[in-house]
Design a protein around this motif. Structure first.
Motif, PDB file in Angstrom:
ATOM      1  N   GLN A  65      -2.021   2.319  20.617  1.00 51.81           N
ATOM      2  CA  GLN A  65      -1.275   1.609  21.658  1.00 51.81           C
ATOM      3  C   GLN A  65       0.112   1.220  21.168  1.00 51.81           C
ATOM      4  OE1 GLN A  65      -3.569  -1.306  23.786  1.00 51.81           O
ATOM      5  NE2 GLN A  65      -1.759  -2.447  24.367  1.00 51.81           N
ATOM      6  N   MET A  66       1.090   1.385  22.044  1.00 54.89           N
ATOM      7  CA  MET A  66       2.479   1.054  21.729  1.00 54.89           C
ATOM      8  C   MET A  66       2.821  -0.354  22.208  1.00 54.89           C
ATOM      9  SD  MET A  66       3.712   3.779  20.402  1.00 54.89           S
ATOM     10  CE  MET A  66       3.743   5.541  20.399  1.00 54.89           C
ATOM     11  N   MET A  67       3.764  -0.969  21.520  1.00 55.86           N
ATOM     12  CA  MET A  67       4.285  -2.258  21.960  1.00 55.86           C
ATOM     13  C   MET A  67       5.040  -2.016  23.266  1.00 55.86           C
ATOM     14  SD  MET A  67       4.339  -5.385  21.163  1.00 55.86           S
ATOM     15  CE  MET A  67       5.197  -6.861  21.653  1.00 55.86           C
ATOM     16  N   PRO A  68       4.660  -2.728  24.350  1.00 55.52           N
ATOM     17  CA  PRO A  68       5.238  -2.412  25.663  1.00 55.52           C
ATOM     18  C   PRO A  68       6.628  -2.992  25.928  1.00 55.52           C
ATOM     19  CG  PRO A  68       3.578  -4.117  25.878  1.00 55.52           C
ATOM     20  CD  PRO A  68       3.577  -3.689  24.444  1.00 55.52           C
ATOM     21  N   TYR A  69       7.107  -3.905  25.095  1.00 55.29           N
ATOM     22  CA  TYR A  69       8.403  -4.538  25.374  1.00 55.29           C
ATOM     23  C   TYR A  69       8.992  -5.104  24.083  1.00 55.29           C
ATOM     24  CZ  TYR A  69       5.494  -8.718  25.235  1.00 55.29           C
ATOM     25  OH  TYR A  69       4.604  -9.692  24.847  1.00 55.29           O
ATOM     26  N   GLY A  70      10.222  -5.572  24.195  1.00 52.57           N
ATOM     27  CA  GLY A  70      10.865  -6.273  23.089  1.00 52.57           C
ATOM     28  C   GLY A  70      11.582  -5.370  22.107  1.00 52.57           C
ATOM     29  N   LYS A  71      11.965  -5.967  21.007  1.00 53.75           N
ATOM     30  CA  LYS A  71      12.735  -5.284  19.975  1.00 53.75           C
ATOM     31  C   LYS A  71      12.027  -4.042  19.446  1.00 53.75           C
ATOM     32  CE  LYS A  71      14.960  -6.238  15.560  1.00 53.75           C
ATOM     33  NZ  LYS A  71      15.260  -7.269  14.572  1.00 53.75           N
ATOM     34  N   TYR A  72      10.723  -4.090  19.387  1.00 50.46           N
ATOM     35  CA  TYR A  72       9.940  -2.981  18.838  1.00 50.46           C
ATOM     36  C   TYR A  72       9.183  -2.216  19.913  1.00 50.46           C
ATOM     37  CZ  TYR A  72      11.219  -5.117  14.459  1.00 50.46           C
ATOM     38  OH  TYR A  72      11.940  -5.619  13.408  1.00 50.46           O
ATOM     39  N   GLN A  73       9.747  -2.176  21.093  1.00 51.74           N
ATOM     40  CA  GLN A  73       9.143  -1.424  22.198  1.00 51.74           C
ATOM     41  C   GLN A  73       8.912   0.018  21.779  1.00 51.74           C
ATOM     42  OE1 GLN A  73      11.396  -1.613  25.800  1.00 51.74           O
ATOM     43  NE2 GLN A  73       9.986  -0.350  26.936  1.00 51.74           N
ATOM     44  N   ASP A  74       7.779   0.576  22.185  1.00 50.03           N
ATOM     45  CA  ASP A  74       7.390   1.963  21.913  1.00 50.03           C
ATOM     46  C   ASP A  74       7.048   2.225  20.443  1.00 50.03           C
ATOM     47  OD1 ASP A  74       7.673   2.582  24.605  1.00 50.03           O
ATOM     48  OD2 ASP A  74       9.771   3.161  24.354  1.00 50.03           O
ATOM     49  N   ARG A  75       6.795   1.177  19.678  1.00 50.68           N
ATOM     50  CA  ARG A  75       6.304   1.346  18.310  1.00 50.68           C
ATOM     51  C   ARG A  75       4.812   1.026  18.316  1.00 50.68           C
ATOM     52  NH1 ARG A  75       9.004  -1.072  12.864  1.00 50.68           N
ATOM     53  NH2 ARG A  75      10.812  -0.065  13.792  1.00 50.68           N
ATOM     54  N   LEU A  76       4.040   1.776  17.540  1.00 50.17           N
ATOM     55  CA  LEU A  76       2.607   1.499  17.454  1.00 50.17           C
ATOM     56  C   LEU A  76       2.377   0.062  16.999  1.00 50.17           C
ATOM     57  CD1 LEU A  76       1.118   4.661  15.708  1.00 50.17           C
ATOM     58  CD2 LEU A  76       0.716   3.918  18.042  1.00 50.17           C
ATOM     59  N   LEU A  77       1.372  -0.572  17.574  1.00 51.23           N
ATOM     60  CA  LEU A  77       1.058  -1.940  17.175  1.00 51.23           C
ATOM     61  C   LEU A  77       0.779  -2.022  15.681  1.00 51.23           C
ATOM     62  CD1 LEU A  77      -1.206  -3.118  20.142  1.00 51.23           C
ATOM     63  CD2 LEU A  77       1.240  -3.485  19.815  1.00 51.23           C
ATOM     64  N   ALA A  78       0.150  -0.994  15.127  1.00 50.90           N
ATOM     65  CA  ALA A  78      -0.164  -0.974  13.697  1.00 50.90           C
ATOM     66  C   ALA A  78       1.092  -0.871  12.835  1.00 50.90           C
ATOM     67  CB  ALA A  78      -1.104   0.181  13.384  1.00 50.90           C
ATOM     68  N   ASP A  79       2.211  -0.481  13.426  1.00 52.07           N
ATOM     69  CA  ASP A  79       3.455  -0.312  12.672  1.00 52.07           C
ATOM     70  C   ASP A  79       4.437  -1.460  12.866  1.00 52.07           C
ATOM     71  OD1 ASP A  79       2.501   2.079  11.697  1.00 52.07           O
ATOM     72  OD2 ASP A  79       3.495   3.286  13.235  1.00 52.07           O
ATOM     73  N   LEU A  80       4.034  -2.492  13.570  1.00 51.72           N
ATOM     74  CA  LEU A  80       4.928  -3.630  13.763  1.00 51.72           C
ATOM     75  C   LEU A  80       5.125  -4.358  12.436  1.00 51.72           C
ATOM     76  CD1 LEU A  80       3.550  -5.038  17.134  1.00 51.72           C
ATOM     77  CD2 LEU A  80       5.670  -3.767  16.777  1.00 51.72           C
ATOM     78  N   PRO A  81       6.353  -4.793  12.150  1.00 52.23           N
ATOM     79  CA  PRO A  81       6.610  -5.466  10.875  1.00 52.23           C
ATOM     80  C   PRO A  81       5.965  -6.853  10.804  1.00 52.23           C
ATOM     81  CG  PRO A  81       8.610  -5.366  12.199  1.00 52.23           C
ATOM     82  CD  PRO A  81       7.563  -4.602  12.948  1.00 52.23           C
ATOM     83  N   GLY A  82       5.616  -7.234   9.593  1.00 49.40           N
ATOM     84  CA  GLY A  82       4.968  -8.524   9.349  1.00 49.40           C
ATOM     85  C   GLY A  82       5.735  -9.723   9.895  1.00 49.40           C
ATOM     86  N   PRO A  83       7.064  -9.802   9.672  1.00 54.02           N
ATOM     87  CA  PRO A  83       7.799 -10.957  10.189  1.00 54.02           C
ATOM     88  C   PRO A  83       7.732 -11.085  11.721  1.00 54.02           C
ATOM     89  CG  PRO A  83       9.074  -9.873   8.498  1.00 54.02           C
ATOM     90  CD  PRO A  83       7.886  -8.985   8.776  1.00 54.02           C
ATOM     91  N   TYR A  84       7.687  -9.947  12.406  1.00 51.36           N
ATOM     92  CA  TYR A  84       7.573  -9.969  13.872  1.00 51.36           C
ATOM     93  C   TYR A  84       6.205 -10.527  14.282  1.00 51.36           C
ATOM     94  CZ  TYR A  84       8.104  -8.111  18.665  1.00 51.36           C
ATOM     95  OH  TYR A  84       8.201  -7.952  20.028  1.00 51.36           O
ATOM     96  N   LEU A  85       5.158 -10.087  13.590  1.00 55.94           N
ATOM     97  CA  LEU A  85       3.815 -10.594  13.875  1.00 55.94           C
ATOM     98  C   LEU A  85       3.715 -12.073  13.538  1.00 55.94           C
ATOM     99  CD1 LEU A  85       1.888  -7.559  12.402  1.00 55.94           C
ATOM    100  CD2 LEU A  85       2.090  -8.129  14.831  1.00 55.94           C
ATOM    101  N   ALA A  86       4.365 -12.489  12.443  1.00 49.29           N
ATOM    102  CA  ALA A  86       4.355 -13.902  12.058  1.00 49.29           C
ATOM    103  C   ALA A  86       5.079 -14.754  13.102  1.00 49.29           C
ATOM    104  CB  ALA A  86       4.991 -14.071  10.683  1.00 49.29           C
ATOM    105  N   TRP A  87       6.131 -14.206  13.695  1.00 44.06           N
ATOM    106  CA  TRP A  87       6.846 -14.930  14.751  1.00 44.06           C
ATOM    107  C   TRP A  87       5.901 -15.207  15.926  1.00 44.06           C
ATOM    108  CZ3 TRP A  87       7.959 -13.825  19.847  1.00 44.06           C
ATOM    109  CH2 TRP A  87       8.854 -14.689  20.477  1.00 44.06           C
TER     110      TRP A  87
END
Length: 71
Positions: A12-34
């Protein structure tokens, strides 16, 4: 958490935001921490982001590697 949730993280891809269309598994740690600080979105996306945050925070991202190879 269901086993299917882990499969969704690598498909599944991130549907919106700075990391739109990136796999959820590939989201950076600081973004997840936010999200962890500010609040995860409601629904399935929020649940998946929370799981991904826990995997990242506990240095367990490698658990998703076998699932990446399946897809």
């Amino acid at each position: 958490m269901h086993p299917r949730d882990l499969e969704l993280l690598v498909t599944q891809m991130m549907p919106y935001g700075k990391y739109q269309d990136r796999l959820l598994a590939d989201l950076p740690g600081p973004y997840l921490a936010w999200f962890a600080r500010e609040g995860f979105p409601k629904g399935q996306l929020g649940q998946l982001l929370a799981i991904m945050y826990e995997l990242d925070h506990n240095n367990l991202r490698m658990l998703l590697d076998p699932l990446r190879k399946k897809t």
